[in-house]
Design a protein around this motif. Structure first.
Motif, PDB file in Angstrom:
ATOM      1  N   ASP A  46       5.562  -3.137   1.635  1.00  0.00           N
ATOM      2  CA  ASP A  46       5.094  -4.152   2.577  1.00  0.00           C
ATOM      3  C   ASP A  46       3.720  -4.995   1.794  1.00  0.00           C
ATOM      4  O   ASP A  46       3.950  -5.917   1.340  1.00  0.00           O
ATOM      5  CB  ASP A  46       4.639  -3.392   3.786  1.00  0.00           C
ATOM      6  CG  ASP A  46       4.311  -5.021   5.019  1.00  0.00           C
ATOM      7  OD1 ASP A  46       4.268  -5.804   4.571  1.00  0.00           O
ATOM      8  OD2 ASP A  46       3.805  -4.390   5.952  1.00  0.00           O
ATOM      9  N   CYS A  47       2.408  -4.323   1.857  1.00  0.00           N
ATOM     10  CA  CYS A  47       1.521  -4.924   1.469  1.00  0.00           C
ATOM     11  C   CYS A  47       1.457  -5.180  -0.227  1.00  0.00           C
ATOM     12  O   CYS A  47       0.709  -6.100  -0.378  1.00  0.00           O
ATOM     13  CB  CYS A  47       0.113  -4.012   1.812  1.00  0.00           C
ATOM     14  SG  CYS A  47       0.029  -2.521   1.007  1.00  0.00           S
ATOM     15  N   ARG A  48       1.910  -4.221  -0.855  1.00  0.00           N
ATOM     16  CA  ARG A  48       1.676  -4.235  -2.385  1.00  0.00           C
ATOM     17  C   ARG A  48       0.329  -4.079  -2.750  1.00  0.00           C
ATOM     18  O   ARG A  48       0.147  -4.728  -3.835  1.00  0.00           O
ATOM     19  CB  ARG A  48       2.656  -5.308  -2.979  1.00  0.00           C
ATOM     20  CG  ARG A  48       4.081  -5.235  -2.854  1.00  0.00           C
ATOM     21  CD  ARG A  48       4.816  -6.052  -3.855  1.00  0.00           C
ATOM     22  NE  ARG A  48       6.413  -5.830  -3.304  1.00  0.00           N
ATOM     23  CZ  ARG A  48       7.183  -6.047  -4.131  1.00  0.00           C
ATOM     24  NH1 ARG A  48       6.959  -6.223  -5.567  1.00  0.00           N
ATOM     25  NH2 ARG A  48       8.549  -5.738  -4.143  1.00  0.00           N
ATOM     26  N   GLU A  49      -0.691  -3.829  -1.896  1.00  0.00           N
ATOM     27  CA  GLU A  49      -2.020  -3.602  -2.188  1.00  0.00           C
ATOM     28  C   GLU A  49      -2.593  -2.241  -1.936  1.00  0.00           C
ATOM     29  O   GLU A  49      -3.630  -1.987  -2.008  1.00  0.00           O
ATOM     30  CB  GLU A  49      -2.803  -4.517  -1.218  1.00  0.00           C
ATOM     31  CG  GLU A  49      -2.445  -6.073  -1.668  1.00  0.00           C
ATOM     32  CD  GLU A  49      -3.329  -6.840  -0.677  1.00  0.00           C
ATOM     33  OE1 GLU A  49      -3.786  -6.493   0.421  1.00  0.00           O
ATOM     34  OE2 GLU A  49      -3.424  -8.059  -0.988  1.00  0.00           O
ATOM     35  N   ILE A  58      -2.523  -0.212   0.527  1.00  0.00           N
ATOM     36  CA  ILE A  58      -2.724   0.135   1.764  1.00  0.00           C
ATOM     37  C   ILE A  58      -1.858   0.283   3.056  1.00  0.00           C
ATOM     38  O   ILE A  58      -2.338   0.753   4.121  1.00  0.00           O
ATOM     39  CB  ILE A  58      -3.819  -1.119   2.520  1.00  0.00           C
ATOM     40  CG1 ILE A  58      -3.055  -2.532   2.255  1.00  0.00           C
ATOM     41  CG2 ILE A  58      -5.082  -1.340   1.311  1.00  0.00           C
ATOM     42  CD1 ILE A  58      -4.131  -3.790   2.811  1.00  0.00           C
ATOM     43  N   CYS A  59      -0.604   0.026   2.967  1.00  0.00           N
ATOM     44  CA  CYS A  59       0.227   0.097   3.913  1.00  0.00           C
ATOM     45  C   CYS A  59       0.993   1.357   3.832  1.00  0.00           C
ATOM     46  O   CYS A  59       1.238   2.052   4.676  1.00  0.00           O
ATOM     47  CB  CYS A  59       1.205  -1.020   4.081  1.00  0.00           C
ATOM     48  SG  CYS A  59       2.759  -0.939   2.957  1.00  0.00           S
ATOM     49  N   GLY A  60       1.160   2.030   2.489  1.00  0.00           N
ATOM     50  CA  GLY A  60       1.727   3.541   2.469  1.00  0.00           C
ATOM     51  C   GLY A  60       3.383   3.305   2.705  1.00  0.00           C
ATOM     52  O   GLY A  60       3.897   4.403   2.674  1.00  0.00           O
ATOM     53  N   MET A  61       3.959   1.960   2.452  1.00  0.00           N
ATOM     54  CA  MET A  61       5.154   2.126   2.508  1.00  0.00           C
ATOM     55  C   MET A  61       6.106   2.452   1.295  1.00  0.00           C
ATOM     56  O   MET A  61       7.333   2.840   1.314  1.00  0.00           O
ATOM     57  CB  MET A  61       5.637   0.676   2.857  1.00  0.00           C
ATOM     58  CG  MET A  61       5.249   0.162   4.213  1.00  0.00           C
ATOM     59  SD  MET A  61       5.786   0.874   5.636  1.00  0.00           S
ATOM     60  CE  MET A  61       7.559   0.118   5.565  1.00  0.00           C
ATOM     61  N   CYS A  62       5.452   2.051   0.255  1.00  0.00           N
ATOM     62  CA  CYS A  62       6.065   2.322  -1.182  1.00  0.00           C
ATOM     63  C   CYS A  62       6.404   3.620  -1.679  1.00  0.00           C
ATOM     64  O   CYS A  62       6.279   3.788  -2.759  1.00  0.00           O
ATOM     65  CB  CYS A  62       5.370   1.332  -2.203  1.00  0.00           C
ATOM     66  SG  CYS A  62       3.721   1.768  -2.620  1.00  0.00           S
ATOM     67  N   GLY A  63       6.759   4.697  -0.873  1.00  0.00           N
ATOM     68  CA  GLY A  63       6.999   5.899  -1.340  1.00  0.00           C
ATOM     69  C   GLY A  63       8.201   6.150  -2.354  1.00  0.00           C
ATOM     70  O   GLY A  63       9.327   5.592  -1.797  1.00  0.00           O
ATOM     71  N   ALA A  89       2.912   3.491  -5.345  1.00  0.00           N
ATOM     72  CA  ALA A  89       3.947   2.873  -6.472  1.00  0.00           C
ATOM     73  C   ALA A  89       3.383   1.437  -6.851  1.00  0.00           C
ATOM     74  O   ALA A  89       3.893   0.983  -8.031  1.00  0.00           O
ATOM     75  CB  ALA A  89       5.378   3.249  -6.181  1.00  0.00           C
ATOM     76  N   CYS A  90       2.964   0.595  -5.922  1.00  0.00           N
ATOM     77  CA  CYS A  90       2.788  -0.718  -5.684  1.00  0.00           C
ATOM     78  C   CYS A  90       1.595  -0.986  -6.515  1.00  0.00           C
ATOM     79  O   CYS A  90       1.519  -2.142  -7.337  1.00  0.00           O
ATOM     80  CB  CYS A  90       2.738  -1.466  -4.576  1.00  0.00           C
ATOM     81  SG  CYS A  90       1.329  -0.683  -3.429  1.00  0.00           S
ATOM     82  N   GLN A  91       0.769   0.141  -6.885  1.00  0.00           N
ATOM     83  CA  GLN A  91      -0.387  -0.122  -7.736  1.00  0.00           C
ATOM     84  C   GLN A  91      -0.417   0.643  -9.195  1.00  0.00           C
ATOM     85  O   GLN A  91      -1.075   0.586 -10.016  1.00  0.00           O
ATOM     86  CB  GLN A  91      -1.664   0.499  -6.880  1.00  0.00           C
ATOM     87  CG  GLN A  91      -2.095  -0.264  -5.837  1.00  0.00           C
ATOM     88  CD  GLN A  91      -2.306  -1.556  -6.038  1.00  0.00           C
ATOM     89  OE1 GLN A  91      -3.398  -2.032  -6.767  1.00  0.00           O
ATOM     90  NE2 GLN A  91      -1.779  -2.697  -5.425  1.00  0.00           N
TER      91      GLN A  91
HETATM   92  S1  FES Z   1       3.576  -1.587  -0.563  1.00  0.00           S
HETATM   93 FE1  FES Z   1       1.906  -0.974   0.471  1.00  0.00          FE
HETATM   94  S2  FES Z   1       1.023   0.724  -0.161  1.00  0.00           S
HETATM   95 FE2  FES Z   1       2.420  -0.019  -1.837  1.00  0.00          FE
END
Ligand code: FES
Ligand code: SF4
Length: 249
Positions: free
Chosen positions: A57-60, A62-67, A82-84
């Motif tokens: 979602d955020c790719r920053e 902060i959202c915790g989605m990219c598990g 994973a996005c960072q």
């Molecule tokens: S996409 Fe939101 S924390 Fe990785």
């Protein structure tokens, strides 16, 4: 960089699933891990194949989605999301295994996407306050000791990513639950429900089939927000106090 990816493909919750091999060429070291997957997915789409499903979602961070589990480690070789994570953490010619979180309480929905609704239900069980706090200026009228405010904020940085569960050999959700219990339990507004909150959240955690905590510490080692193990000690302190009827201080 040219890379070989071995990615978990699973059509749905009933499908058995398997690792599928893909070659990706000309990967920039400056790409994020998710951008590298985007490039693969663009190619798969153009070739008429089903793209790899993954949450984001955020790719920053902060959202915790990219598990996702990368080479056997929750979120891969850096302690971040994973996005960072950037491709400079890998080398030309590497083979990278990418799998979903593995935990009974996080069933696979498709490919790398898992259902983390169990976390939502733990929060619903106790992650709230009933004290009327008014608007933001009113909230400032309630004095909170700096040390408590800092520790509450640190616990509140938990993004609910689930890496702690994925890394734990018991698939325990203790670090996540402890972070939620702690960030409210350290504030004056969180005191009315403090004793009942910890019992309800731990009960829900158990009902969701997360494993028990045996103090292994893999959770804190992979937590992208640095939630420390002492948070679990605090949960246990509050839980014992609540169950024994003592005031948790
Ligand atoms: S996409 Fe939101 S924390 Fe990785
Ligand atoms: S405690 Fe850390 S690893 Fe676990 S859900 Fe929160 S941020 Fe993610």
């Amino acid at each position: 960089m040219n890379l070989t990816l071995r990615i978990w493909r699973q059509k749905g919750s009933e499908d058995k699933g398997r690792m599928v091999r893909y070659e990706v060429a000309d990967v920039s070291p400056d790409m994020s891990f998710l951008e590298m997957l985007d490039v693969l997915n663009e190619r798969l789409t153009l070739e008429g194949e089903e793209p790899v499903a993954f949450d984001h979602d955020c790719r920053e961070g902060i959202c915790g989605m990219c598990g996702m589990v990368i080479n056997g480690v929750a979120h891969g070789p850096e302690v971040t999301t994973a996005c960072q994570l950037h491709m400079r953490s890998f080398s030309d010619g590497d083979t990278i295994d990418i799998e979903p979180w593995r935990a009974k309480a996080f069933p696979v929905v498709k490919d790398l996407v898992v259902d983390r609704g169990a976390f939502d239900r733990i929060i619903q069980a106790g992650g709230y306050i009933s004290a009327p706090t008014g608007s933001a200026p009113d909230a400032h009228s309630i004095p909170v000791a700096k040390a408590d405010a800092d520790r509450a904020f640190d616990a509140a940085t938990c993004i609910g990513c689930g890496a702690c569960v994925a890394a734990c050999p018991n698939a325990s959700a203790m670090l996540f639950t402890a972070a939620k219990v702690t960030h409210l339990g350290l504030l004056p507004q969180g005191q009315p429900e403090r004793a009942s909150r910890v019992v309800r959240m731990v009960d829900q955690m158990d009902a969701e089939d997360f494993g028990g905590c045996t103090n292994i510490g893999e959770c804190a080692a992979v937590c992208p927000k640095g939630i420390p193990l002492e948070t679990i000690s605090r949960l246990n302190h509050d839980l014992l106090g609540s169950l024994s009827g003592a005031d948790a201080k």
